[in-house]
Design a protein around this motif. Structure first.
Motif, PDB file in Angstrom:
ATOM      1  N   MET A  29      -2.126  10.031   6.146  1.00 31.67           N
ATOM      2  CA  MET A  29      -3.422   9.772   6.778  1.00 31.67           C
ATOM      3  C   MET A  29      -4.288   8.900   5.879  1.00 31.67           C
ATOM      4  SD  MET A  29      -4.432  13.288   8.805  1.00 31.67           S
ATOM      5  CE  MET A  29      -4.303  14.444   7.469  1.00 31.67           C
ATOM      6  N   ARG A  30      -4.250   9.172   4.571  1.00 38.17           N
ATOM      7  CA  ARG A  30      -5.147   8.441   3.663  1.00 38.17           C
ATOM      8  C   ARG A  30      -4.684   7.013   3.417  1.00 38.17           C
ATOM      9  NH1 ARG A  30      -7.606  11.936  -1.089  1.00 38.17           N
ATOM     10  NH2 ARG A  30      -9.134  10.264  -0.977  1.00 38.17           N
ATOM     11  N   GLN A  31      -3.364   6.782   3.601  1.00 36.51           N
ATOM     12  CA  GLN A  31      -2.892   5.402   3.503  1.00 36.51           C
ATOM     13  C   GLN A  31      -3.452   4.561   4.638  1.00 36.51           C
ATOM     14  OE1 GLN A  31       1.371   5.731   3.555  1.00 36.51           O
ATOM     15  NE2 GLN A  31       1.436   6.405   1.422  1.00 36.51           N
ATOM     16  N   ARG A  32      -3.720   5.209   5.766  1.00 34.48           N
ATOM     17  CA  ARG A  32      -4.169   4.472   6.949  1.00 34.48           C
ATOM     18  C   ARG A  32      -5.687   4.427   7.086  1.00 34.48           C
ATOM     19  NH1 ARG A  32      -0.101   4.137  10.769  1.00 34.48           N
ATOM     20  NH2 ARG A  32      -1.586   2.886  11.908  1.00 34.48           N
ATOM     21  N   SER A  33      -6.374   5.440   6.553  1.00 32.25           N
ATOM     22  CA  SER A  33      -7.826   5.467   6.732  1.00 32.25           C
ATOM     23  C   SER A  33      -8.449   6.479   5.766  1.00 32.25           C
ATOM     24  CB  SER A  33      -8.115   5.872   8.188  1.00 32.25           C
ATOM     25  OG  SER A  33      -9.378   6.431   8.302  1.00 32.25           O
ATOM     26  N   GLU A  34      -9.661   6.176   5.333  1.00 31.30           N
ATOM     27  CA  GLU A  34     -10.373   7.109   4.445  1.00 31.30           C
ATOM     28  C   GLU A  34     -11.377   7.942   5.255  1.00 31.30           C
ATOM     29  OE1 GLU A  34     -10.419   8.252   1.180  1.00 31.30           O
ATOM     30  OE2 GLU A  34      -8.445   7.333   1.179  1.00 31.30           O
TER      31      GLU A  34
END
Ligand SMILES: C[S@@+](CC[C@H](N)C(=O)[O-])C[C@H]1O[C@@H](n2cnc3c(N)ncnc32)[C@H](O)[C@@H]1O
Length: 284
Positions: A29-34
């Motif tokens: 999830m964090r690779q795609r959005s913060e």
């Protein structure tokens, strides 16, 4: 005998494999959005393991989301509530419902988790649930689920273990003259649908398949005894028998079956490997 899932939910092997999976979901999830999430919907909450692990994995500077837990068992929800209360107090809502009949508000949720439960539904009900999950998610929201009941969950070398424990349990039940219901339907979880089925289910329902992984867990004797005491597991392995008798017979069969067919870990303990399929999908 309680026949609930709770004892197995506390097995260290179960917590570790699910913790590994949740940690990977956060990475994805964090690779795609913060973007932080405001709302988390947890389906088939059981003893609250997934919510607990999600909260434990939240980055330190993120606020806690509002949480809705859904389970068809009121007892499971009570356990979840008591377990999570000290962590989140006012931010938890518990709904007693079948997941396939859940009413959802459109675009209201950031993340939906469905831990260790999707295999209890047949493909038609899985589609119903995914359609509702898709509706409930905000654009860019996440659907995260896992299962250890799919075709590739049981490595080839472990199959004799399952055959042996069922054979031994059947022998015990026959010796005790326990009657079997002949036309009792095999539960859906015993269908072991393939990984490919779950991938297609996700994309057919309008999700982008972001991450699919299989994680191996080495389950020792105690863990197998605990899962054998869970009603839905016992019904899958020995359908048609009274559940409490089936569960006891299976539990007694674990020690000889794991002794004969298990492998030995570095501490000298016997284990049987089981794979968990974990999927992270994004609402497009
Ligand atoms: C194996 S436990 C999983 C619990 C938790 N999500 C976890 O990952 O540890 C399965 C839970 O699913 C619930 N369940 C099974 N079928 C369901 C359905 N159709 N709707 C709602 N809950 C269901 C059971 O009551 C049980 O609490």
């Amino acid at each position: 005998m309680s026949l609930t899932f709770e004892p197995f939910a506390n097995a260290v092997e179960y917590i570790n494999v699910n913790a590994q999976i949740v940690s990977r979901w956060f990475e994805t999830m964090r690779q795609r959005s913060e973007r932080q999430f405001e709302r988390l919907l947890d389906l088939a909450s059981g003893a609250g393991t997934m919510v607990q692990l999600m909260l434990d994995s939240l980055p330190k500077d993120w606020h806690k989301p509002l949480i809705t837990c859904v389970d068809r068992s009121i007892d499971a929800l009570e356990i979840t509530r008591q377990r999570l209360m000290p962590k989140i107090t006012e931010k938890i809502e518990c709904l007693c419902s079948n997941v396939e009949q859940l009413n959802v508000t459109k675009h209201s949720t950031d993340v939906v988790t469905f831990g260790n439960g999707i295999h209890y539904l047949d493909p038609e009900k899985q589609n119903q649930v995914l359609c509702r999950v898709r509706d409930s998610l905000k654009p860019g929201g996440w659907f995260l689920f896992n299962t250890a009941f799919y075709r590739e969950a049981r490595p080839e070398w472990t199959l004799p273990f399952y055959q042996k424990k069922v054979r031994l349990a059947l022998k015990k039940l026959r010796e005790k003259s326990v009657p079997r219901e002949k036309d009792e339907r095999r539960p859906t979880a015993a269908d072991f649908l393939p990984r490919e089925h779950y991938e297609k289910l996700v994309t057919d329902n309008g999700f982008e398949l972001s991450d699919v992984v299989e994680v191996e867990a080495q389950l020792g004797q105690k863990a197998w005894e605990m899962i054998s005491g869970y009603s839905q597991y016992a019904a899958g392995a020995l359908h048609g028998f009274p559940i409490d008798e089936a569960a006891t017979a299976l539990q007694e069969a674990i020690a000889p079956a794991i002794e004969e067919h298990g492998r030995t870990d570095k501490n000298g303990n016997r284990y049987i490997s089981r794979n968990w399929l974990a999927v992270a999908a994004r609402a497009e």
